[in-house]
Scaffold this active site. Structure first.
Site, short mmCIF file in Angstrom:
data_model
loop_
_atom_site.label_atom_id
_atom_site.label_comp_id
_atom_site.label_asym_id
_atom_site.label_seq_id
_atom_site.Cartn_x
_atom_site.Cartn_y
_atom_site.Cartn_z
CG HIS A 18 -7.37 -30.74 -15.35
ND1 HIS A 18 -8.72 -30.69 -14.80
CD2 HIS A 18 -6.94 -29.93 -14.39
CE1 HIS A 18 -8.61 -30.09 -13.45
NE2 HIS A 18 -7.63 -29.65 -13.40
CE LYS A 42 -10.22 -32.08 -0.93
NZ LYS A 42 -9.04 -30.94 -1.43
NE ARG A 91 -6.48 -22.57 -12.69
CZ ARG A 91 -7.27 -23.15 -11.80
NH1 ARG A 91 -8.48 -23.45 -12.12
NH2 ARG A 91 -6.72 -23.37 -10.70
CB SER A 129 -12.20 -29.30 -10.19
OG SER A 129 -11.40 -29.84 -11.11
#
Ligand code: ADP
Length: 158
Positions: A18, A42, A91, A129
């Protein structure tokens, strides 16, 4: 016209992948808002305020980078912050498929907002992450995956 980009994500936690996207985008935009999405249903791994403080600390010497927490549609957040650009990182081809759908739906919601992608550096392709959270779960060293200030704090928490 000021070029303002919103970089939305969960950043749970913010990784060197990031970090690299933001560093490389600084030259392209007058302002970058790192927007941490908040989801009522969440909870997240790290408290959202902590994620925000970490990112603010990382960019404390970059006046064109700010950090905000938001809830709801990214498009609405962009409009209320006068941003015409959504910045995302890519990615892999599976990232591409996922991102394509989101960007196309966003385009239908608001045709004035462009999603801009930056390809990850090859050395950051494997970093996510969720992988970092897995390393933490088993008490591994995160210093190769997250900025130093975050790795140091995680170490203290263990
Ligand atoms: P989200 O839950 O919205 O996918 P993330 O915090 O996981 O949020 O990611 C935010 C953005 O950063 C996404 O565009 C994602 O593809 C990108 N990203 C995540 N990891 C990397 C990395 N290692 N290199 C480059 N971009 C990345």
């Amino acid at each position: 016209m000021n070029k303002i980009a919103v970089f939305p994500g969960s950043f749970d936690p913010f990784t060197i992948g990031h970090n690299s996207i933001v560093d490389r985008a600084i030259a392209l935009f007058d302002k970058i808002i790192i927007a941490i999405g908040y989801n009522d249903s969440k909870q997240g791994f790290f408290p959202i305020e902590k994620r925000k403080l970490w990112i603010e600390h990382i960019f404390k010497n970059q006046p064109s980078v700010e950090v905000q927490i938001y809830n709801g549609l990214t498009i609405d957040f962009c409009i209320s912050n006068k941003s015409n650009f959504i910045l995302r990182g890519l990615r892999t081809s599976s990232d591409f498929e996922y991102e394509r759908a989101i960007a196309q739906v966003n385009k239908l919601l608001n045709s004035n907002i462009e999603t801009i992608y930056m390809l990850t550096l090859p050395e950051h392709t494997a970093i996510s992450s969720s992988l970092v959270r897995e390393v933490i779960k088993y008490k591994g060293d995160t210093s190769k995956f997250v900025p130093k200030i975050i790795a140091d704090e995680i170490k203290k928490m263990m």
